[in-house]
Design an enzyme around this catalytic site. Sequence first.
Site, PDB file in Angstrom:
ATOM      1  N   HIS A  49       0.529  -1.365  -0.287  1.00  0.00           N
ATOM      2  CA  HIS A  49       0.510  -0.563  -0.359  1.00  0.00           C
ATOM      3  C   HIS A  49       0.655   1.400   0.347  1.00  0.00           C
ATOM      4  O   HIS A  49       1.046   2.207  -0.648  1.00  0.00           O
ATOM      5  CB  HIS A  49      -0.902   0.294   1.497  1.00  0.00           C
ATOM      6  CG  HIS A  49      -1.444   0.894   1.575  1.00  0.00           C
ATOM      7  ND1 HIS A  49      -2.705   1.977   0.930  1.00  0.00           N
ATOM      8  CD2 HIS A  49      -1.649   1.956   2.358  1.00  0.00           C
ATOM      9  CE1 HIS A  49      -2.849   2.867   0.809  1.00  0.00           C
ATOM     10  NE2 HIS A  49      -2.634   3.268   2.270  1.00  0.00           N
ATOM     11  N   HIS A  89       3.481   6.739   5.445  1.00  0.00           N
ATOM     12  CA  HIS A  89       2.472   7.631   6.016  1.00  0.00           C
ATOM     13  C   HIS A  89       1.840   6.555   7.170  1.00  0.00           C
ATOM     14  O   HIS A  89       1.250   7.583   8.155  1.00  0.00           O
ATOM     15  CB  HIS A  89       1.435   7.791   4.864  1.00  0.00           C
ATOM     16  CG  HIS A  89       0.793   7.101   4.176  1.00  0.00           C
ATOM     17  ND1 HIS A  89       1.352   5.925   3.079  1.00  0.00           N
ATOM     18  CD2 HIS A  89      -0.272   6.556   4.685  1.00  0.00           C
ATOM     19  CE1 HIS A  89       0.772   5.405   2.763  1.00  0.00           C
ATOM     20  NE2 HIS A  89      -0.575   5.420   4.500  1.00  0.00           N
ATOM     21  N   GLU A 102       1.085   5.626  13.309  1.00  0.00           N
ATOM     22  CA  GLU A 102      -0.511   4.880  13.560  1.00  0.00           C
ATOM     23  C   GLU A 102      -0.544   3.438  13.840  1.00  0.00           C
ATOM     24  O   GLU A 102      -1.564   3.378  14.924  1.00  0.00           O
ATOM     25  CB  GLU A 102      -1.322   5.381  12.363  1.00  0.00           C
ATOM     26  CG  GLU A 102      -2.744   5.155  13.061  1.00  0.00           C
ATOM     27  CD  GLU A 102      -4.095   5.517  11.539  1.00  0.00           C
ATOM     28  OE1 GLU A 102      -4.307   5.216  11.994  1.00  0.00           O
ATOM     29  OE2 GLU A 102      -3.398   5.262  10.216  1.00  0.00           O
ATOM     30  N   ASP A 103       0.451   3.049  12.198  1.00  0.00           N
ATOM     31  CA  ASP A 103       0.029   1.170  12.903  1.00  0.00           C
ATOM     32  C   ASP A 103       1.220   0.350  13.389  1.00  0.00           C
ATOM     33  O   ASP A 103       1.087  -0.940  13.517  1.00  0.00           O
ATOM     34  CB  ASP A 103      -0.310   0.853  11.583  1.00  0.00           C
ATOM     35  CG  ASP A 103      -1.780   1.107  11.103  1.00  0.00           C
ATOM     36  OD1 ASP A 103      -2.426   1.743  11.406  1.00  0.00           O
ATOM     37  OD2 ASP A 103      -2.136   1.186   9.293  1.00  0.00           O
ATOM     38  N   ASP A 158      -3.183   8.779  -0.609  1.00  0.00           N
ATOM     39  CA  ASP A 158      -3.828   7.189  -0.135  1.00  0.00           C
ATOM     40  C   ASP A 158      -4.740   6.765   0.031  1.00  0.00           C
ATOM     41  O   ASP A 158      -5.375   5.496  -0.895  1.00  0.00           O
ATOM     42  CB  ASP A 158      -3.334   7.850   1.266  1.00  0.00           C
ATOM     43  CG  ASP A 158      -4.316   6.906   2.631  1.00  0.00           C
ATOM     44  OD1 ASP A 158      -3.821   5.667   2.395  1.00  0.00           O
ATOM     45  OD2 ASP A 158      -4.858   7.171   3.533  1.00  0.00           O
ATOM     46  N   ASP A 170     -24.810  13.544 -26.949  1.00  0.00           N
ATOM     47  CA  ASP A 170     -24.513  13.877 -28.360  1.00  0.00           C
ATOM     48  C   ASP A 170     -23.495  15.362 -28.331  1.00  0.00           C
ATOM     49  O   ASP A 170     -23.358  15.731 -29.505  1.00  0.00           O
ATOM     50  CB  ASP A 170     -25.912  14.608 -28.071  1.00  0.00           C
ATOM     51  CG  ASP A 170     -26.670  13.658 -28.655  1.00  0.00           C
ATOM     52  OD1 ASP A 170     -26.994  12.950 -29.508  1.00  0.00           O
ATOM     53  OD2 ASP A 170     -28.022  13.741 -28.656  1.00  0.00           O
TER      54      ASP A 170
END
Length: 704
Positions: free
Chosen positions: A47, A71, A75-76, A138, A258
């Site tokens: 990712h 990024h 957080e993870d 992201d 059209d």
Amino acid sequence: MQTVESLIEKLEYLPSEQREDIRRAYYFAEDAHEGQFRRSGDPYIVHPLAVSKILSDMHMDAQSVQAALLHDVIEDTYVSKETLTEAFGEIVAELVDGVSKIGAIKFESKAEAQAENFRKMVLAMTKDIRVILVKLADRLHNMRTLGVLHPTKRRRIAMETLEIYAPIANRLGMNNVRVELEDLSFTHMYPMRASRIKKATKTSRGHRKDMVKKIQEAVVNRLERDGLTGRVTGREKHLYSIYSKMKEQRKPFNEIMDVYGFRIIVNSVDMCYRVLGAIHNLYKPIPGRFKDYIAIPKANGYQSLHTTLIGMNGVPIEIQVRTEEMDAMANNGIAAHWLYKSDPDPAGGAQNRAKEWLKGLLEMQQRAGNSQDFLETVKIDLFPDEVYVFTPKGDILELPTGATPVDFAYAVHTDVGNSCVAARLDHRLVPLSTPIQSGQTIKIITAPGACPNPAWLSFVTTAKARANIRHFLKTQQRSESVALGQRLLEKALAPFDWTFDAIPAERIETALSEAGFATLDDMLADIGLGNQMAQIAARRMLPTSEEDPAAKDSKSTPLVIRGTEGMVINLAKCCRPIPGDSVMGHLSSGRGMVIHRDNCKNIASELKENREKCLSVQWAQDAIGEYAVDLRVQMENERGSLATLASLISQADANIETINIKEKDAHLSVVSLRISIHNRAHLAKTIRRMRTLKAVHRIVRVRN
């Protein structure tokens, strides 16, 4: 399997030492995400790698690409912001921190979480615009891989993308990102509709091939004949725009398809206008459909010439003419700033516009009551279709379509908006709710004591105007409710022979802590808004030895009102009291005090149910102002009688606000009038004047 080498190949536009920094960031992220997998079963590092490739396609700088790779590490994973700062420098760490979502805060609802997330993103964006570019990349990769999630979750994320991220990409001029986000969101929200439109587009493309080729050849030949150079390409409509047009314009698919779209890319601004002249000589332009976004760019920095022509066999043709830089700006928007940063200003203007917009967002966010308020306000601002207007000095301001003079006043300055009383459009006085057209000149008339009117909220269109009006009204309502609260408290203390000023400070402190208020003003405001009874607050403040006021109730005097107190003393619409009427007050929670006539049915029922919330009030002797009164007049159906009645009312210095007529029978009509008068004596004078008309049989003041 995607590898870091495939990314490095894309980054040829960067110096070798910066490419090495990016390689280092990749291995750092790969190590941090070791053992983590996505829902699809792929290793997690896939990712961040994909996100950084999206940014490298936009030719973003090295720090943005590093931030894209890293990024999710704060957080993870176990990695802290400090560790990142040591390894990659403060700027990259700040970018990563800005992009990290706020997982730590728990919200009561998904809407609140989304709103708070957006607020944090805005704050991060204002520090460095690249935060939002990484965030958009992201989101774009997440949308591309949304298929593995549950349909409900897919729809929720798609809706959020459509409401917030696609409009932000549009506001920053990033057309390629916006188009893909919209199409992916549309596909996940309405899979059936998307597949049917896709199928129909494919079929229609086959039928249109010949016509597209003929028009393209005709345009190319004309340019060659006139010695002009330009690249001519066909323009494909994307799924979501076809769907939106079908929905908004209520047209079938065939009518939308059209129209044939072409884009001509040239090498200079001068050439744009020369090509436009050649095209207008080739096909007849449709009046009113030419737009010059080169001279006056859109809010997001977009520049191009747009024209619609009638081609062979009466076919409508839309043509856009622009330079290579403008094309890059149109597709990548603010990101083109990095692509063309050697040039003095192809995208610098967009950079400044984006900064101005973010500055405005920051100002709004400080004034908004809460995150959801802010999000609702900004959503309005994210969907602009601009009109361009002139200030009296000849400066150009751009506003959303449907904007009014009030929006213009706030766009000039908050103080101008707050003190605005009237407006001139092209030297003509107009109501403040009049929608502005492109090209008009506006002059705002201000007055020193003027203040915003709550009714403005029903017609303003810009987020800045809405946020400032709400902020002003909240502040004004608080100061008025504090003043009324103090008067009600004084009245509640009178039976005990105490005044507010005589109460010891420690008793006030005790009363505040018992009631759970931080400051005295908070408590007074709560009393003024009718959320708390003044009698209860008074008892808390008094020494316990005081006898019950029931014994001294005879001393209680009515509260005096003028009718001009502002937002916390309201006149009931059911019985419309006026100065001179015998009145009662009712404390309504959240609204303050509502004044009724004492013979009103509603106050009678309140006296039965909530006697403690009703209190005696009386009009001040010198009460002034204009008050509405409802009258019912029974009169004969005679020609000209209504005009005479209106004239008599006008002669009595009263003003008719509304008038409604119903025929009672062949001879009589009932006229319902709302007139504005000063007091009871003025009403009596007006009714006497109306009775001089022979056709009038009966006049009744409507009670409920």
